[in-house]
Design a protein around this motif. Structure first.
Motif, PDB file in Angstrom:
ATOM      1  N   SER A 119       0.754  -1.199  -0.112  1.00  0.00           N
ATOM      2  CA  SER A 119       0.035  -0.081  -0.141  1.00  0.00           C
ATOM      3  C   SER A 119       0.774   1.344   0.039  1.00  0.00           C
ATOM      4  O   SER A 119       0.280   2.346  -0.234  1.00  0.00           O
ATOM      5  N   GLN A 120       2.041   1.197   0.421  1.00  0.00           N
ATOM      6  CA  GLN A 120       2.854   2.243   0.465  1.00  0.00           C
ATOM      7  C   GLN A 120       3.887   2.305  -0.901  1.00  0.00           C
ATOM      8  O   GLN A 120       4.844   3.178  -0.921  1.00  0.00           O
ATOM      9  N   GLY A 121       3.596   1.457  -1.731  1.00  0.00           N
ATOM     10  CA  GLY A 121       4.291   1.560  -3.124  1.00  0.00           C
ATOM     11  C   GLY A 121       5.523   0.669  -3.170  1.00  0.00           C
ATOM     12  O   GLY A 121       6.196   0.720  -4.025  1.00  0.00           O
ATOM     13  N   GLU A 174       1.308  -6.723   5.052  1.00  0.00           N
ATOM     14  CA  GLU A 174      -0.141  -6.378   5.169  1.00  0.00           C
ATOM     15  C   GLU A 174      -0.987  -7.374   4.646  1.00  0.00           C
ATOM     16  O   GLU A 174      -2.159  -7.631   5.048  1.00  0.00           O
ATOM     17  N   ASN A 175      -0.449  -7.947   3.490  1.00  0.00           N
ATOM     18  CA  ASN A 175      -1.699  -9.069   2.875  1.00  0.00           C
ATOM     19  C   ASN A 175      -1.426 -10.538   3.102  1.00  0.00           C
ATOM     20  O   ASN A 175      -2.030 -11.364   2.861  1.00  0.00           O
TER      21      ASN A 175
END
Length: 220
Positions: free
Chosen positions: A61-63, A95-96
């Motif tokens: 999500s932060q690239g 995260e995932n």
């Protein structure tokens, strides 16, 4: 599970205490995997152990876009953890992958993911033959290596981590989730083994040690 080191790897005064966050699990596991393989590699293969480089976690999500010998496609790293042979690195999606496993299956499941990827690093060190062996054999051997490390922890032989009641059962539930789906070709490039194949390999290492796992190429 319980830990006996802080986030810097320093021993905690007063003995083992519960983990309070996922980073603590990761830090303690990395310390203990290094300790285990520093003893086990010379004993099994007569090779001195060198730790792989840790390039995880990454945050999609932060690239963050992890690389392995060059750029990777998103479907190769999202919801994944991996050992990169060209770079000798271990990386994982916080995260995932790790965070959902931590919330859904407990802290020791996170430790097992790292132990499995460390197993691939061990293969690179002793010379696993990727060209002649099925991917499934490589993956099941990594599960076996994770089981061998877990067997040491379960026997209270680790100075870093202790299991609590239910830890092993929670982690086994995670194995049942991540096994190959029905119909997956055993010889396929992405085959890891069905859920019960993976549990069998894990407990092969758990009960018989890394020396048994080392036989997988000859008797897959």
């Amino acid at each position: 599970c319980l830990r006996n080191v802080d986030t810097t790897g320093t021993t905690i005064a007063g003995g083992f205490i519960p983990f309070t966050d996922i980073q603590g699990v990761v830090d303690a596991t990395l310390v203990d995997l290094d300790a285990y393989w520093a003893e086990t590699m010379p004993a099994v293969w007569g090779i001195q152990y060198e730790s792989p480089t840790v390039n995880g976690p990454y945050f999609v999500s932060q690239g963050d876009q992890p690389e392995c010998g060059g750029p990777m496609e998103p479907d190769s790293y999202i919801e994944n953890a991996f050992y990169c042979y060209p770079d000798d690195t271990v990386q994982w999606d916080h995260e995932n992958l790790m965070a959902p496993l931590y919330e859904g299956f407990g802290d020791f499941t996170v430790a097992l993911v790292l132990a499995h990827e460390w197993g691939h690093a061990i293969q690179a060190r002793y010379g696993f033959d990727d060209f002649s062996s099925l991917t499934r054999t490589s993956e099941l051997q990594a599960d076996c290596f994770a089981g061998a490390w877990t067997g040491r922890v379960a026997a209270d032989e680790s100075d870093v981590i202790r299991l609590e009641p239910g830890d092993l059962e929670e982690a086994m539930a995670g194995f049942l989730l991540i096994g190959d789906s029905l119909g997956t070709a055993p010889g396929g490039d992405d085959a890891h083994g069905g859920s019960f194949d993976r549990l069998t390999a894990f407990f092969d290492g758990f009960t018989r040690g890394a020396g048994q796992c080392a036989t997988y190429e000859e008797t897959p």
